[in-house]
Design an enzyme around this catalytic site. Sequence first.
Site, PDB file in Angstrom:
ATOM      1  N   GLY A 226      11.182  -3.198  -1.341  1.00  0.00           N
ATOM      2  CA  GLY A 226      11.720  -1.940  -0.834  1.00  0.00           C
ATOM      3  C   GLY A 226      10.636  -1.013  -0.334  1.00  0.00           C
ATOM      4  O   GLY A 226      10.639   0.160  -0.683  1.00  0.00           O
ATOM      5  N   ASP A 227       9.709  -1.506   0.446  1.00  0.00           N
ATOM      6  CA  ASP A 227       8.730  -0.671   1.147  1.00  0.00           C
ATOM      7  C   ASP A 227       7.932  -1.589   2.066  1.00  0.00           C
ATOM      8  O   ASP A 227       8.485  -2.595   2.516  1.00  0.00           O
ATOM      9  CB  ASP A 227       7.839   0.097   0.162  1.00  0.00           C
ATOM     10  CG  ASP A 227       7.373   1.426   0.753  1.00  0.00           C
ATOM     11  OD1 ASP A 227       6.769   1.384   1.833  1.00  0.00           O
ATOM     12  OD2 ASP A 227       7.612   2.496   0.162  1.00  0.00           O
TER      13      ASP A 227
END
Length: 426
Positions: A226-227
């Site tokens: 998630g990044d």
Amino acid sequence: MVPSSFVIVAILACAFGFVEANYHRKSCVVKGGQSKDIDDGPAILHAFKKCGQHGRVLFEPQTYYVNSVMNVSWLKDVDIEIHGTLEWSTDIMYWLNNSMEVGYQNQSTAFIIGGDDVRINGFGTGTFNGNGDDWYKWIRQQKNTSNYPGRPHALTLSHLTNSAIHGLRFLRSQMWTMSIIHSHNVVLDSIFINNTGNSAQSSNTDGADTIYSSHIIFNNWTVYNGDDSISLKANSTDITISNCKLSNGLGIAIGSIGQYKDQFETVERVSINNIDYENTLHAFYVKTWTDDQNGYPPNGGGGGLGYLSGVKVTNLKATGLRGAAFAVSQCTRFSGAPGVGNCTNSQFQIENVAIENLSGTTQSTRVASLQCSAVAPCTDITIADVDLHLANNTEANSYLCGNVMSPTGFTCTGDVCVGGSATGEC
Ligand SMILES: *[C@@H]1O[C@H](CO)[C@@H](O)[C@H](O)[C@H]1NC(C)=O
Ligand SMILES: *[C@@H]1O[C@H](CO)[C@@H](O)[C@H](O)[C@H]1NC(C)=O
Ligand SMILES: *[C@@H]1O[C@H](CO)[C@@H](O)[C@H](O)[C@H]1NC(C)=O
Ligand SMILES: *[C@@H]1O[C@H](CO)[C@@H](O)[C@H](O)[C@H]1NC(C)=O
Ligand SMILES: *[C@@H]1O[C@H](CO)[C@@H](O)[C@H](O)[C@H]1NC(C)=O
Ligand SMILES: *[C@@H]1O[C@H](CO)[C@@H](O)[C@H](O)[C@H]1NC(C)=O
Ligand SMILES: *[C@@H]1O[C@H](CO)[C@@H](O)[C@H](O)[C@H]1NC(C)=O
Ligand SMILES: *[C@@H]1O[C@H](CO)[C@@H](O)[C@H](O)[C@H]1NC(C)=O
Ligand SMILES: *[C@@H]1O[C@H](CO)[C@@H](O)[C@H](O)[C@H]1NC(C)=O
Ligand SMILES: *[C@@H]1O[C@H](CO)[C@@H](O)[C@H](O)[C@H]1NC(C)=O
């Protein structure tokens, strides 16, 4: 000192025409306490102390519970074989108080590995489980969720040279999975990362970040996160990223960079080849701070100098990109003043970037969104052989530009959005 019996064995081995590579190595098998209540950190450190130089450290197929920080910075010519799982504790207050400085952006870490000629093998099963679900829930309740002081990276390779890591798995890292700093000539092959949260969505769980490092090879990585899938930061040079499958994250990032006022930082000679993207925001993007300094790292900054030069990105396949395949924002300014500041005054220059052969599907009509600095415009940018389609089979064909000098292989179709961004587009 080499005990004389080993010398004799070695001589005999040679006399009989074979050399067993690990024959004379000291081996340490790490003994785990087999309980969450027993911290295996000291036993692991003990094994590294005994066998971390010219030896072999073996983790058995069992779970080791790590409840304390580990700094193993002095390895030398060692084989580290990981057949089991290392699982980190979720005592958030302990980690906030005790995690160790990485050396950039006030980042911190749970585990440091450094040294020379280090060979780590996880055989596709050895696992580092950061137990991140608790961190993902906790960070959502905080005010500054981006780079929370003391929230640790799962693993930091620091001052690591001439080394290789193969076949290791990372599950739910506490924050970034791997920071790589002051490291040179390191191969990271067949690494699997799944930072997908079981209850809360994970955030700031980069796959890897390179800083002050050179000749780093990322091959055959699989990253669900998630990044940034993989991010190259200050003074990352001669970096290769090949044969990877990247899902759900933001894609491959350069930056953020230019965060430290008046400091000269570069990213040079980057080769990215044969990457599969699934549901990522971008394929490749660049983010630099503006020339206006607003606060200090980790979450503030700006006013840095330097350049990105010599990037070749080839043979990309995308499924369901969520934003522009290729994005540049020179307007990163996290903390304090989201609405003010000048997006086109960065002195950090982006030059000589070529993206060739990208196909697949996207949710965005934008192939490129290039918000470059007016002070140091983007030069020598090539985008060629793009075949991206929307769900209705229409071709994605917009190339939005600001301060892009003589684009090659494409024509700018409109003006780019100019505004603050930490993720490449606004
Ligand atoms: C963290 O550090 C503070 C200040 O030194 C101390 O009061 C607190 O007890 C520590 N908490 C833990 C869980 O170690
Ligand atoms: C890790 O250990 C090395 C050598 O003992 C030391 O120089 C370094 O400062 C330590 N790093 C941290 C962050 O504690
Ligand atoms: C970051 O670390 C530096 C020292 O390296 C320190 O002076 C500064 O206060 C820290 N900033 C924040 C926001 O924690
Ligand atoms: C983030 O929040 C913590 C805890 O409230 C605080 O100590 C720290 O200074 C904050 N840092 C930044 C950069 O806002
Ligand atoms: C690539 O890595 C995966 C683990 O993520 C592994 O299963 C696979 O065998 C590796 N492929 C090659 C060609 O080494
Ligand atoms: C990643 O982890 C999530 C959450 O546990 C799980 O649902 C998913 O199947 C995993 N993905 C892979 C490829 O292992
Ligand atoms: C980063 O690289 C630049 C250009 O080579 C150099 O001037 C600078 O000293 C380096 N910074 C650090 C902290 O190594
Ligand atoms: C374009 O990239 C794909 C991989 O995504 C590859 O299969 C294909 O051979 C490449 N085409 C050319 C002309 O190199
Ligand atoms: C931003 O900075 C650039 C370069 O200094 C300048 O040309 C431009 O006028 C500034 N824009 C605004 C809105 O102040
Ligand atoms: C296809 O979808 C795009 C984006 O939603 C839309 O702009 C375009 O008009 C659609 N084209 C057709 C032919 O429906």
